[in-house]
Write an enzyme that holds these catalytic residues in place. Structure first.
Site, PDB file in Angstrom:
ATOM      1  N   GLY A  20       0.828  -1.239   0.035  1.00 39.08           N
ATOM      2  CA  GLY A  20       0.011   0.115  -0.029  1.00 39.08           C
ATOM      3  C   GLY A  20       0.859   1.158  -0.002  1.00 39.08           C
ATOM      4  CB  SER A  22       1.154   3.713  -5.180  1.00 42.14           C
ATOM      5  OG  SER A  22       1.144   4.584  -6.272  1.00 42.14           O
ATOM      6  CB  ALA A  27      -6.876  -0.818  -6.408  1.00 43.56           C
ATOM      7  CB  SER A  28      -2.082   0.418  -4.329  1.00 44.29           C
ATOM      8  OG  SER A  28      -0.886   0.542  -3.576  1.00 44.29           O
ATOM      9  CG  ASN A 110       4.090   2.697 -14.178  1.00 40.74           C
ATOM     10  OD1 ASN A 110       3.478   2.120 -13.526  1.00 40.74           O
ATOM     11  ND2 ASN A 110       3.566   3.799 -14.480  1.00 40.74           N
ATOM     12  NE  ARG A 138       6.578   1.822  -9.853  1.00 39.60           N
ATOM     13  CZ  ARG A 138       5.823   1.410 -10.601  1.00 39.60           C
ATOM     14  NH1 ARG A 138       4.718   1.895 -10.812  1.00 39.60           N
ATOM     15  NH2 ARG A 138       6.481   0.609 -11.585  1.00 39.60           N
ATOM     16  CD  GLU A 174       4.945   7.903 -12.239  1.00 36.67           C
ATOM     17  OE1 GLU A 174       4.400   7.188 -11.805  1.00 36.67           O
ATOM     18  OE2 GLU A 174       5.646   8.722 -11.276  1.00 36.67           O
ATOM     19  CG  HIS A 250      -0.008   6.533 -14.063  1.00 34.54           C
ATOM     20  ND1 HIS A 250       0.340   5.121 -13.321  1.00 34.54           N
ATOM     21  CD2 HIS A 250       0.778   7.325 -13.551  1.00 34.54           C
ATOM     22  CE1 HIS A 250       1.458   5.329 -12.531  1.00 34.54           C
ATOM     23  NE2 HIS A 250       1.789   6.776 -12.706  1.00 34.54           N
ATOM     24  CB  CYS A 371      -0.889  -1.496 -14.745  1.00 36.34           C
ATOM     25  SG  CYS A 371      -1.594   0.029 -14.411  1.00 36.34           S
TER      26      CYS A 371
END
Length: 444
Positions: A20, A22, A27-28, A110, A138, A174, A250, A371
């Site tokens: 989690g 991000s 959703a993350s 990404n 990231r 990104e 994004h 993704c």
């Protein structure tokens, strides 16, 4: 010149987990610290690759990155053996340990921005590794992304792989998640659409208030320069800041394109009419008409688009000139989206088929079909010049399934990240993978 689009899907790594990390990815964040199933995640991704390859679509993979990122942990003061580094990080900075174990490289959209040879000034396919500097977990990915891309696309006659842009807020990049190529056909000159969230040097421009805008106009312009793109065929459009604040972190969560089709939500862009006008003029310069497929808010609210990842689907060109839309199962579970898709396919337009996949392990971590893949249009000569060991075949599929079954756990809890045995398992798995793919020395 004829060319074919290949989708390079990220192979999910052995340490797939839900940290989690991000902020802005709903959703993350919603599944933070829940147990994951790395084995199932990898098998779901491989099943998608196999099915699309069997349908005749160009399909390849990008290998996972090594985890944990000991370079990150040691650079911020954790010392000793690997086991001691993990123990100290788990005790003193568990969030940073989670960053070092991030599963996010699986989302190869990404990894980089790609411009095919038909668009570049020097006639080569260009890649720029994305710096992803908006998030700590990231921001270290670009080194291995560039390394992998150079291993696969090493023939400098055909390919140019650029290092990431400077890792500063002004050049937040990104990758392909905010880039779409539109064209009449893959082998002819196309239009490259860059969608940015903010401009570093325009203080008066609109910007989101809740979640960060990760892509800057300045980064998009820099990538276009590096790739030698024509100004006439390059379009810059600002993402709607209001939808960023609704979890559209994004552009590929609110729009997707392929060939001359742009499938997008009514609220995708800050200036919808202006964006379409720019695209139509640029498409006219390459002898193509823009097929804009607009989804109205009245039919699919933004919240439903985000929950289902409707636009994080893949548009794939079929031999008969029509297109298939690759969607996650969640699209059938959100009422408004299911109804819209039924009408879309029945409507006689360019999209006449839906291909469903179970990608729940990826979806729970905030990434859908789009993704997971990086689009790369290649001529026959370029396809022959790239490393062949990453092309998805039936034989490679079975080899990788056996490899996953051998090396992956079927349950990973947040506390497991402190287990030094997990790091050893990942290292051994990836060493074997590099041999299976014919990429010795892939990992540092």
């Amino acid at each position: 010149m004829s060319a074919r689009e290949f989708n390079f899907d990220g192979l999910v790594g052995p340490s797939h987990n839900y940290a989690g990390l991000s902020f802005g990815n709903v959703a993350s964040f919603s599944n933070v610290k829940s147990a994951s199933n790395p084995k199932l995640a990898a098998l779901q991704g491989l099943a998608k690759m196999r099915a699309l390859a069997a349908r005749g679509f160009g399909q390849a993979l990008l290998p996972p990155q090594d985890r944990p990122n000991f370079r990150l942990l040691r650079s911020i003061g954790f010392t000793g053996t690997d086991a001691e580094v993990l123990s100290k990080a788990a005790r003193e900075a568990p969030v940073i340990l989670a960053c070092a174990y991030s599963a996010s490289p699986m989302w190869t959209a990404n990894a980089a921005t790609v411009s095919p040879s038909a668009d570049s000034a020097d006639g080569r396919t260009h890649f720029t590794a994305a710096n992803l500097n908006n998030k700590l977990h990231r921001a270290f990915e670009h080194e291995q992304s560039a390394r992998a891309l150079r291993a696969i696309f090493k023939d400098e006659k055909h390919f140019a792989v650029h290092d990431a842009l400077p890792g500063t807020p002004a050049f937040g990049d990104e990758g392909a998640a905010n880039h779409t190529r539109l064209c009449k056909e893959h082998g002819s000159a196309g239009v490259e659409l860059f969608v940015y969230g903010r401009s570093e040097f325009d203080a008066g421009a609109p910007a989101p208030r809740k979640y960060p805008a990760r892509q800057t106009l300045e980064a998009s312009q820099a990538v276009a320069r590096l790739h030698g793109l024509s100004a006439e065929r390059t379009v810059y459009v600002q993402q709607n800041p209001d939808v960023i604040d609704q979890g559209v972190f994004h552009n590929d969560v609110i729009a997707v394109g392929n060939a001359n089709a742009l499938f997008y939500h009514e609220q995708a862009f800050a200036d919808e009419a202006g964006a379409l006008d720019q695209l139509r003029r640029a498409m006219g310069a390459v002898g193509a008409d823009l097929n804009a497929i607009r989804v109205d808010t009245a039919h699919v609210p933004v919240a439903d688009a985000v929950a289902s990842y409707l636009f994080n689907s893949q548009l794939l060109s079929k031999a008969d000139g029509k297109m298939a839309l690759v969607i996650p199962h969640e699209c059938q579970e959100v009422g408004s989206v299911a109804r819209y898709l039924e009408n879309l396919v029945a409507g006689g337009g360019v999209v006449d088929e839906l291909i469903h996949f179970d990608l729940r392990q990826s979806m729970r971590n905030g990434g859908g079909p789009a993704c997971l893949r990086l689009r790369v249009a290649l001529t026959d000569a370029e396809a022959a010049a790239m490393h062949q060991g990453v092309l998805m075949t039936e034989a490679l599929y079975h080899t990788l399934v056996a490899w996953v079954e051998k090396h992956y756990r079927d349950r990973l809890e947040p506390a497991d990240l402190a287990d030094p045995q997990l790091a050893i398992e990942v290292h051994n798995a990836l060493e074997e993978l590099s041999r299976l793919l014919g990429l010795p020395g892939l990992y540092d």
